[in-house]
Design an enzyme around this catalytic site. Structure first.
Site, PDB file in Angstrom:
ATOM      1  N   LYS A   1       4.016 -14.326   6.293  1.00  0.00           N
ATOM      2  CA  LYS A   1       4.301 -15.320   5.252  1.00  0.00           C
ATOM      3  C   LYS A   1       5.817 -15.419   5.118  1.00  0.00           C
ATOM      4  O   LYS A   1       6.372 -15.402   4.012  1.00  0.00           O
ATOM      5  CB  LYS A   1       3.616 -14.876   3.940  1.00  0.00           C
ATOM      6  CG  LYS A   1       3.619 -15.890   2.820  1.00  0.00           C
ATOM      7  CD  LYS A   1       2.800 -17.135   3.087  1.00  0.00           C
ATOM      8  CE  LYS A   1       3.107 -18.192   2.037  1.00  0.00           C
ATOM      9  NZ  LYS A   1       2.548 -19.513   2.374  1.00  0.00           N
TER      10      LYS A   1
ATOM     11  N   ASP B   1     -11.720  -9.448   5.798  1.00  0.00           N
ATOM     12  CA  ASP B   1     -12.970  -9.678   5.054  1.00  0.00           C
ATOM     13  C   ASP B   1     -13.480 -11.082   5.358  1.00  0.00           C
ATOM     14  O   ASP B   1     -14.678 -11.303   5.556  1.00  0.00           O
ATOM     15  CB  ASP B   1     -12.766  -9.512   3.540  1.00  0.00           C
ATOM     16  CG  ASP B   1     -13.144  -8.114   3.050  1.00  0.00           C
ATOM     17  OD1 ASP B   1     -13.107  -7.171   3.870  1.00  0.00           O
ATOM     18  OD2 ASP B   1     -13.485  -7.959   1.860  1.00  0.00           O
TER      19      ASP B   1
ATOM     20  N   ASP C   1      -1.790 -18.161   4.904  1.00  0.00           N
ATOM     21  CA  ASP C   1      -2.645 -19.183   4.279  1.00  0.00           C
ATOM     22  C   ASP C   1      -3.265 -20.083   5.349  1.00  0.00           C
ATOM     23  O   ASP C   1      -4.471 -20.362   5.336  1.00  0.00           O
ATOM     24  CB  ASP C   1      -1.875 -19.991   3.211  1.00  0.00           C
ATOM     25  CG  ASP C   1      -0.510 -20.486   3.683  1.00  0.00           C
ATOM     26  OD1 ASP C   1      -0.056 -20.079   4.774  1.00  0.00           O
ATOM     27  OD2 ASP C   1       0.110 -21.298   2.958  1.00  0.00           O
TER      28      ASP C   1
ATOM     29  N   TYR D   1       0.817  -1.222   0.000  1.00  0.00           N
ATOM     30  CA  TYR D   1       0.000   0.000   0.000  1.00  0.00           C
ATOM     31  C   TYR D   1       0.850   1.271   0.000  1.00  0.00           C
ATOM     32  O   TYR D   1       0.326   2.365  -0.202  1.00  0.00           O
ATOM     33  CB  TYR D   1      -0.922   0.031   1.222  1.00  0.00           C
ATOM     34  CG  TYR D   1      -2.111  -0.886   1.116  1.00  0.00           C
ATOM     35  CD1 TYR D   1      -1.960  -2.261   1.305  1.00  0.00           C
ATOM     36  CD2 TYR D   1      -3.384  -0.387   0.860  1.00  0.00           C
ATOM     37  CE1 TYR D   1      -3.052  -3.107   1.229  1.00  0.00           C
ATOM     38  CE2 TYR D   1      -4.481  -1.238   0.782  1.00  0.00           C
ATOM     39  CZ  TYR D   1      -4.312  -2.590   0.964  1.00  0.00           C
ATOM     40  OH  TYR D   1      -5.388  -3.426   0.888  1.00  0.00           O
TER      41      TYR D   1
ATOM     42  N   ASP E   1      -5.885  -6.935   5.300  1.00  0.00           N
ATOM     43  CA  ASP E   1      -7.030  -6.574   4.458  1.00  0.00           C
ATOM     44  C   ASP E   1      -7.819  -7.827   4.099  1.00  0.00           C
ATOM     45  O   ASP E   1      -9.047  -7.879   4.239  1.00  0.00           O
ATOM     46  CB  ASP E   1      -6.509  -5.886   3.183  1.00  0.00           C
ATOM     47  CG  ASP E   1      -7.634  -5.555   2.225  1.00  0.00           C
ATOM     48  OD1 ASP E   1      -8.657  -5.033   2.685  1.00  0.00           O
ATOM     49  OD2 ASP E   1      -7.483  -5.834   1.016  1.00  0.00           O
TER      50      ASP E   1
HETATM   51  C1  IPM Z   1     -10.306  -1.791   3.431  1.00  0.00           C
HETATM   52  C2  IPM Z   1     -10.530  -1.632   1.949  1.00  0.00           C
HETATM   53  C3  IPM Z   1      -9.442  -0.737   1.372  1.00  0.00           C
HETATM   54  C4  IPM Z   1      -8.116  -1.416   1.602  1.00  0.00           C
HETATM   55  C5  IPM Z   1      -9.641  -0.381  -0.112  1.00  0.00           C
HETATM   56  C6  IPM Z   1     -10.978   0.273  -0.352  1.00  0.00           C
HETATM   57  C7  IPM Z   1      -8.516   0.469  -0.656  1.00  0.00           C
HETATM   58  O1  IPM Z   1     -10.591  -2.855   1.321  1.00  0.00           O
HETATM   59  O2  IPM Z   1     -10.346  -0.789   4.159  1.00  0.00           O
HETATM   60  O3  IPM Z   1     -10.118  -2.924   3.868  1.00  0.00           O
HETATM   61  O4  IPM Z   1      -7.669  -2.229   0.780  1.00  0.00           O
HETATM   62  O5  IPM Z   1      -7.497  -1.119   2.622  1.00  0.00           O
HETATM   63 MG    MG Z   2     -10.545  -4.503   2.640  1.00  0.00          MG
END
Ligand code: IPM
Ligand code: MG
Length: 362
Positions: free
Chosen positions: A190, A250, A222, A138, A246
């Site tokens: 990793k 999710d 993983d 990032y 990230d």
């Molecule tokens: C998050 C999102 C962001 C990230 C995107 C929208 C750039 O997925 O906050 O997790 O990858 O950090």
């Molecule tokens: Mg995200």
């Protein structure tokens, strides 16, 4: 004199404005109950603003935000614009610009019904993921060579600095110590394939020696995704790099009931910090009163806790937990059958009732 908090509000795109509205109304209610005041400053940045003005996120807005106590963000992203343009300018712009090096993501299951995993309930899913938030791929170190030709080369560097890694690991150890649960911190990396991640391994060991009361665990990313589904109870506090965090969060959001219920804080302890739901702008659901405002309301809850208003934060968390635990709200998805506004109102009703109940009067 009553305390006053200055909060920048950035509703953004898609479902951002409608979920943020519920979070703000909830914040206002807590302010009234707890006797503090709010100075809210709205910012228009996002797709509509960009299409009208060609402005993504001006440096002056970042400077103004520096002087606030906190920022509440809805969602950023619009399929009509180049991929990542606004996300990088606004979300990364604030994370990097304000050096918000911790991305804190609580994963807590409020009711077994919300969890897609067989046999897992609230007693199994309660963890804190600490994602590094200012480095890794990032950081934007990279570029293209011979772009658009058959010989094109694209490079994006996975940057880790000793200072960056150490400060987030230290934050995670301190958090593990504050948490009532397991006193365990798991490093997710990793290092078996990405040699540079040895910096994480070494720093984790070195800093960890200062925290002999915290058990140190390790999982490769993983394997961590596998454990997250197979034995989520294994995790208490987790620390990981930006991109792995990230992805992992999710997945982890799904086991707590989906993106609709997941919130996050982008923190630089002691400085202005940003709070947002984990979900994105979900354009196809925008303006239909179907998006869950719970992620945004829980982002407001984290904001209050960060500002030193734990009683208000607790009122919100308990109220949300109650809606799910009693089965009044059965899903945090767009299929819940309960509108965005109604869900917000239900949370506030529960907050009002809890605040006025005699056992909670003090
Ligand atoms: C998050 C999102 C962001 C990230 C995107 C929208 C750039 O997925 O906050 O997790 O990858 O950090
Ligand atoms: Mg995200």
């Amino acid at each position: 004199m009553a305390k006053s908090y200055r909060i920048a509000i950035l509703p953004g795109d898609g479902i951002g404005p409608e979920v943020t509205r519920e979070a703000i109304e909830t914040l206002r209610l807590i302010a009234e109950i707890r006797g503090f005041s709010l100075e809210l400053t709205p910012y228009p940045f996002g797709a509509e603003h960009y299409m009208k003005t060609k402005e993504t996120f001006p440096a002056s807005a970042l400077e103004e935000m520096r002087g606030q106590d906190a920022i509440l963000l809805g969602a950023i992203g619009d399929p009509r614009l180049p991929v990542g343009l606004l996300e990088r300018a606004i979300i990364s712009g604030i994370r990097f610009g304000l050096d918000l090096y911790v991305n804190l993501r609580p994963i807590k299951l409020f009711a077994a019904d919300l969890c897609p995993l067989k046999g897992k309930g609230p007693e199994h899913i309660d963890m804190m993921v600490v994602r590094e938030n200012t480095e890794d791929v990032y950081a934007g170190i990279g570029g293209f060579l011979k772009k658009g030709t058959p010989d094109e080369v694209a490079v994006q560097e996975m940057i880790f600095t000793r200072k960056g890694v150490e400060r987030v690991i230290r934050y995670a150890f301190d958090l593990a110590r504050r948490r009532a649960k397991g006193r365990k911190l798991t490093l997710v990396d990793k290092a078996n394939a990405v040699g540079a991640m040895d910096l994480w391994t070494r720093t984790f060991e070195e800093v960890g020696r200062e925290y002999p009361d915290i058990t140190r665990e390790h999982a490769y990313i993983d394997a961590a995704t596998m454990w997250c589904v197979k034995n989520p109870e294994w995790f208490d506090t987790v620390v990981t790099s930006n991109m792995f965090g990230d992805i992992l969060t999710d997945l982890a959001a799904m086991i707590q009931g989906g993106l609709g219920v997941a919130a996050s804080g982008n923190l630089h302890p002691g400085r202005v910090s940003l709070f947002e739901p984990i979900h994105g702008s979900a354009p196809k659901h925008a303006g239909k009163n179907v998006a869950s405002p719970i992620g945004s309301i829980l982002a407001a809850q984290m904001l209050l806790s960060y500002l030193g208003e734990p009683e208000g934060a607790e009122l919100i968390e308990e109220s949300v937990a109650e809606l799910f635990a009693t089965g009044k709200l059965r899903s945090a998805g767009t299929d819940s059958g309960v509108g965005t506004r109604e869900q917000g109102e239900w949370v506030r009703q529960a907050v009002r009732r809890r605040a006025s109940s005699p056992t909670k009067a003090c």
